[in-house]
Design a protein around this motif. Structure first.
Motif, PDB file in Angstrom:
ATOM      1  N   LEU A 201       0.531  -1.231  -0.095  1.00 22.31           N
ATOM      2  CA  LEU A 201       0.127   0.171  -0.095  1.00 22.31           C
ATOM      3  C   LEU A 201       1.004   1.261   0.052  1.00 22.31           C
ATOM      4  O   LEU A 201       0.362   2.365  -0.376  1.00 22.31           O
ATOM      5  N   MET A 202       1.983   1.473   0.491  1.00 20.78           N
ATOM      6  CA  MET A 202       2.985   2.275   0.506  1.00 20.78           C
ATOM      7  C   MET A 202       4.115   2.155  -0.427  1.00 20.78           C
ATOM      8  O   MET A 202       5.322   2.880  -0.136  1.00 20.78           O
ATOM      9  N   ASN A 203       4.244   0.983  -1.052  1.00 20.50           N
ATOM     10  CA  ASN A 203       5.182   0.675  -2.181  1.00 20.50           C
ATOM     11  C   ASN A 203       6.674   0.679  -1.423  1.00 20.50           C
ATOM     12  O   ASN A 203       7.453   1.183  -2.088  1.00 20.50           O
ATOM     13  N   LEU A 204       6.510  -0.003  -0.361  1.00 23.33           N
ATOM     14  CA  LEU A 204       7.721  -0.250   0.384  1.00 23.33           C
ATOM     15  C   LEU A 204       8.815  -1.125  -0.407  1.00 23.33           C
ATOM     16  O   LEU A 204       9.924  -0.929  -0.412  1.00 23.33           O
ATOM     17  N   GLU A 205       8.204  -2.010  -1.181  1.00 25.65           N
ATOM     18  CA  GLU A 205       9.236  -2.962  -1.714  1.00 25.65           C
ATOM     19  C   GLU A 205       9.978  -2.286  -2.867  1.00 25.65           C
ATOM     20  O   GLU A 205      11.152  -2.289  -3.076  1.00 25.65           O
ATOM     21  N   GLN A 206       9.353  -1.469  -3.351  1.00 24.90           N
ATOM     22  CA  GLN A 206      10.093  -0.600  -4.496  1.00 24.90           C
ATOM     23  C   GLN A 206      11.032   0.414  -3.788  1.00 24.90           C
ATOM     24  O   GLN A 206      12.248   0.791  -4.531  1.00 24.90           O
ATOM     25  N   ASP A 405      -7.393   1.016   6.505  1.00 26.37           N
ATOM     26  CA  ASP A 405      -7.652  -0.477   6.531  1.00 26.37           C
ATOM     27  C   ASP A 405      -7.052  -0.860   4.846  1.00 26.37           C
ATOM     28  O   ASP A 405      -6.544  -0.099   4.195  1.00 26.37           O
ATOM     29  N   ILE A 406      -7.265  -2.057   4.778  1.00 27.06           N
ATOM     30  CA  ILE A 406      -6.443  -2.625   3.501  1.00 27.06           C
ATOM     31  C   ILE A 406      -7.391  -2.067   2.294  1.00 27.06           C
ATOM     32  O   ILE A 406      -6.801  -2.013   1.104  1.00 27.06           O
ATOM     33  N   ASN A 407      -8.443  -1.573   2.313  1.00 29.26           N
ATOM     34  CA  ASN A 407      -9.128  -0.801   1.069  1.00 29.26           C
ATOM     35  C   ASN A 407      -8.816   0.662   0.963  1.00 29.26           C
ATOM     36  O   ASN A 407      -9.333   1.229   0.404  1.00 29.26           O
ATOM     37  N   GLN A 408      -7.794   1.102   1.830  1.00 31.39           N
ATOM     38  CA  GLN A 408      -7.216   2.392   1.867  1.00 31.39           C
ATOM     39  C   GLN A 408      -8.281   3.480   2.421  1.00 31.39           C
ATOM     40  O   GLN A 408      -8.163   4.693   2.155  1.00 31.39           O
ATOM     41  N   ALA A 409      -9.288   2.980   3.030  1.00 33.38           N
ATOM     42  CA  ALA A 409     -10.416   4.157   3.935  1.00 33.38           C
ATOM     43  C   ALA A 409      -9.734   4.080   5.117  1.00 33.38           C
ATOM     44  O   ALA A 409      -9.085   3.442   5.860  1.00 33.38           O
ATOM     45  N   ARG A 410     -10.137   5.219   5.894  1.00 31.74           N
ATOM     46  CA  ARG A 410     -10.223   5.392   7.293  1.00 31.74           C
ATOM     47  C   ARG A 410     -10.593   4.144   8.171  1.00 31.74           C
ATOM     48  O   ARG A 410     -11.571   3.529   8.158  1.00 31.74           O
TER      49      ARG A 410
END
Length: 523
Positions: A201-206, A405-410
């Motif tokens: 969700l935060m593009n950490l791997e890249q 959450d996993i759906n990028q909502a509050r």
């Protein structure tokens, strides 16, 4: 490293000397009757060292005498030294603008008052007058602030008397902060199944890939985690902690009788024992070594553990303030000075007081102070489902982080518990079902829910950004402003802030991208 170099010599029988250098230095060659010379060497901006031969010659009765001095100016490290902080005692706190009384309807330490004295009266006369009103002076906190003791339950009444009699421009209790955690379900073990969906969700791997070749000589930025305590002996956490002599417990077992301890930050069973370990593990769990959990920092950052909660899971205004001061370089607790050998660049506060409009003026001035010292403070927004961000996250000197959450909502968890939101919210990060270290044993872990889990994602992103700054030789005088601008540019809602998720999830790959001019302005 560059600067002034003083040379002196003794050649018997010489009346004057010729001084020259290869390659030439400013003001050379020189003919002098003095047997000493001062040379100015410029700092070396290239990574390779520069060498100079300084040649001193004199005619003597025995013939030509020659001395040769070899000077070496070290190359500039590929990593900027701007990441480092100076260990120093807290600066005097700025003049308080608030007047009146603090919030006595907020949980606070029984029998304690923090008073900002008006100028014009001597401290001795104020102490004597305060004692007649039921307030016994304990110690000077610096900058006009003083700590008083009164009868438990009488804090508000005595504060009112002190203020009415002109003995305090501002009087507050010592507020109690709560860790922003919720229940932790049973264990899980798989990065691919549990962590990866959240990290992506935060593009950490890249982001890790962009930092894959960290240049030698780069200091690992330090993220201080001020929390309940830490299971430091865990083999899947210990390698990424700072040295033990830097750890500090600012409170001990009782907030009423603080007993600071260096090098021991183990939690008390039942006193939120796992909370600090959970928060630290999100950043610093050992990665790519076969252990159960991966850390968001991929072994590139170090966590400095600072215990601020006592055995009853209480942390007061002073404990949080002392943790901030210590993280920045040094603090004084009950007359004893504690100097931090590994000053932090980032402080994570997964704690809050969720009361709309609440401020803690004493803590606010400490936050201002450490920000001026170059420390970036991150705090969780709180879990009370309120349309206002909890304090200290709501401070202008703090980066406020809510949960998604996993759906990028509050994130909303169960009745009455959801991520606080509102005007002060800046970013969100995963806060539902986040795998964290749990307990003292290696590889034991569980799922965490709450904004406590979200804040360390952003703290880690900031640490990785500062690491990339080092590698590129960048530095900024106003670190907090630069960090904010960078994170905003990488926010999912960068062009459309909203009160539910702020600027949104942060793309960490953009944060560490050297081509992102919002993060790495062209000089």
């Amino acid at each position: 490293m560059g600067g002034q170099v003083n040379l002196s010599w003794n050649i018997e029988g010489a009346q004057f000397y010729t001084v020259r250098s290869e390659p030439p230095l400013p003001d050379l060659p020189l003919i002098t009757t003095s047997s000493s010379v001062s040379l100015q060497l410029e700092g070396n901006q290239s990574p390779d060292p520069k060498s100079y031969r300084v040649i001193i010659e004199a005619n003597t009765p025995k013939g030509l005498e020659r001395l040769i001095v070899n000077l070496r100016v070290e190359g500039r490290s590929v990593c900027s030294s701007s990441i480092k902080s100076q260990a120093q005692l807290p600066a005097a706190k700025s003049v308080l603008k608030a007047t009146g009384l603090g919030h006595f309807d907020v949980p606070h330490v029984a029998g304690r008052l923090i008073v900002y004295h008006k100028s014009g009266l001597s401290l001795q006369s104020q102490i004597a007058s305060a004692q007649s009103l039921g307030a016994q002076w304990v110690r000077d906190l610096g900058g006009g602030w003083n700590l008083y003791r009164t009868q438990p339950g009488q804090e508000a009444k005595v504060a009112q008397s002190l203020y009415q009699h002109g003995l305090g421009q501002y009087v507050q209790p010592e507020y109690l902060y709560q860790p922003d955690s919720l229940a932790v379900p049973p264990h899980n073990r798989s990065y691919q199944l549990e962590q990866a969906p959240l990290f992506r969700l935060m593009n950490l791997e890249q982001a890790w890939q962009k930092l894959d070749e960290v240049k030698p000589g780069c200091d690992a930025p330090v993220v201080a985690v001020a929390d309940t305590g830490f299971y430091t002996q865990r083999g899947d956490l210990a390698p990424n902690l700072t040295p033990q002599n830097s750890w500090l417990d600012v409170v001990g077992d009782e907030i009423e009788n603080p007993r600071p301890v260096r090098g021991a930050v183990e939690p008390k069973p039942g006193a939120g024992a796992n909370h600090g370990t959970q928060v630290a593990s999100i950043i610093a769990a050992t990665t790519n070594n076969g252990s159960a959990l991966a850390g968001t920092a991929y072994n590139l950052l170090r966590v400095l553990p600072i215990k601020v909660f006592d055995a009853k899971r209480q942390a007061g205004t002073l404990q949080v303030a002392q943790a901030l001061e210590y993280a920045a370089g040094a603090t004084q607790i009950a007359g004893q000075v504690f100097i931090n050998p590994t000053p932090a660049q980032v402080v994570n506060l997964s704690l809050s007081i969720s009361k709309p409009g609440f401020r803690d003026p004493y803590l606010e001035q400490v936050l201002e102070q450490v920000t001026q010292q170059g420390v970036v403070v991150v705090a969780s927004s709180g879990n009370a489902d309120l349309p206002s961000v909890g304090y200290p996250a709501s401070s202008p000197y703090v980066i406020a982080v809510g949960a998604t959450d996993i759906n990028q909502a509050r994130a909303k968890w169960f009745s009455g518990y959801a991520s606080n939101y509102g005007a002060e919210l800046e970013f969100v990060a995963p806060g539902s079902g986040v795998p964290v270290a749990y307990g003292p044993s290696k590889d034991d872990y569980a799922l965490a829910y709450g904004t406590s889990a979200s804040a360390p994602f952003i703290s880690s992103a900031i640490g990785l950004y500062l690491l990339q700054q080092q590698q590129l030789g960048k530095s900024h005088t106003d670190r907090l402003t630069q960090v904010r601008n960078c994170l905003k540019s990488a926010g999912q809602n960068a062009s459309a802030w909203n009160s539910q998720t702020g600027y949104g999830l942060v793309d960490v790959a953009k944060v560490v991208d050297p081509h992102n001019t919002a993060c790495f302005p062209k000089e």
